[in-house]
Design an enzyme around this catalytic site. Structure first.
Site, PDB file in Angstrom:
ATOM      1  N   SER A 120       0.849  -1.196   0.000  1.00  0.00           N
ATOM      2  CA  SER A 120       0.000   0.000   0.000  1.00  0.00           C
ATOM      3  C   SER A 120       0.879   1.238   0.000  1.00  0.00           C
ATOM      4  O   SER A 120       1.995   1.232   0.545  1.00  0.00           O
ATOM      5  CB  SER A 120      -0.886   0.005   1.242  1.00  0.00           C
ATOM      6  OG  SER A 120      -1.557   1.249   1.384  1.00  0.00           O
ATOM      7  N   TYR A 166      -1.136   0.187  10.411  1.00  0.00           N
ATOM      8  CA  TYR A 166      -1.329  -0.294   9.037  1.00  0.00           C
ATOM      9  C   TYR A 166      -0.117   0.061   8.178  1.00  0.00           C
ATOM     10  O   TYR A 166       0.425  -0.785   7.459  1.00  0.00           O
ATOM     11  CB  TYR A 166      -2.592   0.324   8.446  1.00  0.00           C
ATOM     12  CG  TYR A 166      -2.796   0.039   6.976  1.00  0.00           C
ATOM     13  CD1 TYR A 166      -3.280  -1.198   6.552  1.00  0.00           C
ATOM     14  CD2 TYR A 166      -2.518   0.996   6.004  1.00  0.00           C
ATOM     15  CE1 TYR A 166      -3.469  -1.464   5.198  1.00  0.00           C
ATOM     16  CE2 TYR A 166      -2.709   0.734   4.652  1.00  0.00           C
ATOM     17  CZ  TYR A 166      -3.184  -0.496   4.258  1.00  0.00           C
ATOM     18  OH  TYR A 166      -3.371  -0.758   2.925  1.00  0.00           O
ATOM     19  N   LYS A 217       2.622  -2.495   6.324  1.00  0.00           N
ATOM     20  CA  LYS A 217       2.859  -2.522   4.884  1.00  0.00           C
ATOM     21  C   LYS A 217       4.311  -2.190   4.542  1.00  0.00           C
ATOM     22  O   LYS A 217       4.871  -2.734   3.577  1.00  0.00           O
ATOM     23  CB  LYS A 217       1.901  -1.569   4.177  1.00  0.00           C
ATOM     24  CG  LYS A 217       0.447  -2.022   4.215  1.00  0.00           C
ATOM     25  CD  LYS A 217       0.245  -3.385   3.559  1.00  0.00           C
ATOM     26  CE  LYS A 217      -1.230  -3.754   3.454  1.00  0.00           C
ATOM     27  NZ  LYS A 217      -1.429  -5.063   2.776  1.00  0.00           N
TER      28      LYS A 217
END
Length: 257
Positions: free
Chosen positions: A152, A162, A166
């Site tokens: 991402s 998050y 990633k």
């Protein structure tokens, strides 16, 4: 190695995790439409069965197998790989798509609950590792394989746990590529920018959608088809000298960071 010509995925055996809905389901449908046999793996058994039924209706003669899989459980990822080899005799491509998006406005890292941190890391980072470990035996035996991790652009932005997960996935991509290259296996990552799909529209308010659009160079959000072009290419024979890379597929969003 069986399969289509250098630029084709026809005849390949592809595992897509997180395939019951959203982008994972789109990838599964697109691979099936190109003539690949697709194993759809997902934590939600009824939903992944529904995905197989829907894709079968859209793609006549599609070769599809549904496998209930928790990517954080090594026994289940091994069973996923075994189901693929049982159904189709080999594994050519793994798309590590399963993941947790995370909070749209993440709390500061110093305020992240440990249990939430562990959950996101388990799905977004442990999961891809376990899935890769599960398929690598079959790929080594064939001396051919493609592992494609879905990262991402959040890896390069303030995106809480998050983003950390990633960015870690990007490093895992490089580490696996280095280790598996001598076995004929490439490992790359695709890092999408803002994607116009149901998940985004349901979680992002209209002002946020417009902000995403304004953040791209091309003036629009992306689609599953925009991402699939790169994913499909990385799954082919032609991409055999590309490994350890993370490709931003984002409509120029990275240029606005």
């Amino acid at each position: 190695m069986a399969g289509g010509p250098g630029g084709s995925v026809a005849g390949r055996v592809v595992i897509v995790t997180g395939a019951a809905r959203g982008l994972g389901r789109d990838y599964a449908r697109m691979f099936a439409a190109e003539g690949a046999a697709v194993v759809l793996a997902d934590l939600d058994p009824p939903a992944v069965d529904d995905a197989v039924e829907a894709i079968s209706a859209q793609v006549p003669d599609a070769r599809l197998t549904a496998v209930a899989t928790d990517v954080t459980d090594p026994a289940q990822t091994e069973a996923m790989a075994a189901a693929a080899t049982s159904a189709y005799g080999r594994i050519d491509v793994l798309i590590n798509n399963a993941g947790i998006w995370g909070d749209l406005e993440p709390a500061p890292a110093v305020e992240t609950a440990p249990d939430y941190w562990d959950l996101v890391m388990a799905v977004n980072l442990r999961g891809p590792l376990l899935c890769a470990q599960a398929v690598v035996g079959a790929m080594r035996e064939a001396r051919w394989g493609r592992i494609i991790n879905i990262s991402s652009m959040g890896a390069y932005m303030p995106a809480g746990v998050y983003g950390v997960s990633k960015l870690g996935l990007n490093q895992l991509t490089f580490a696996l590529a280095t280790e598996l290259g001598p076995s004929g296996i490439t490992v790359n990552a695709v890092a999408p920018g803002p994607i116009d799909n149901e998940a985004t529209r349901s979680q992002v308010p209209p002002k946020g959608i417009q902000k995403m659009i304004d953040g791209t160079a091309v003036g629009r959000m992306g689609t599953a088809a925009d991402l699939f072009g790169m994913i499909r290419f990385l799954a082919t024979e032609e991409a055999g000298w590309i490994t350890g890379q993370t490709f931003g597929v984002n409509g120029g969003f990275s240029s606005r960071l």
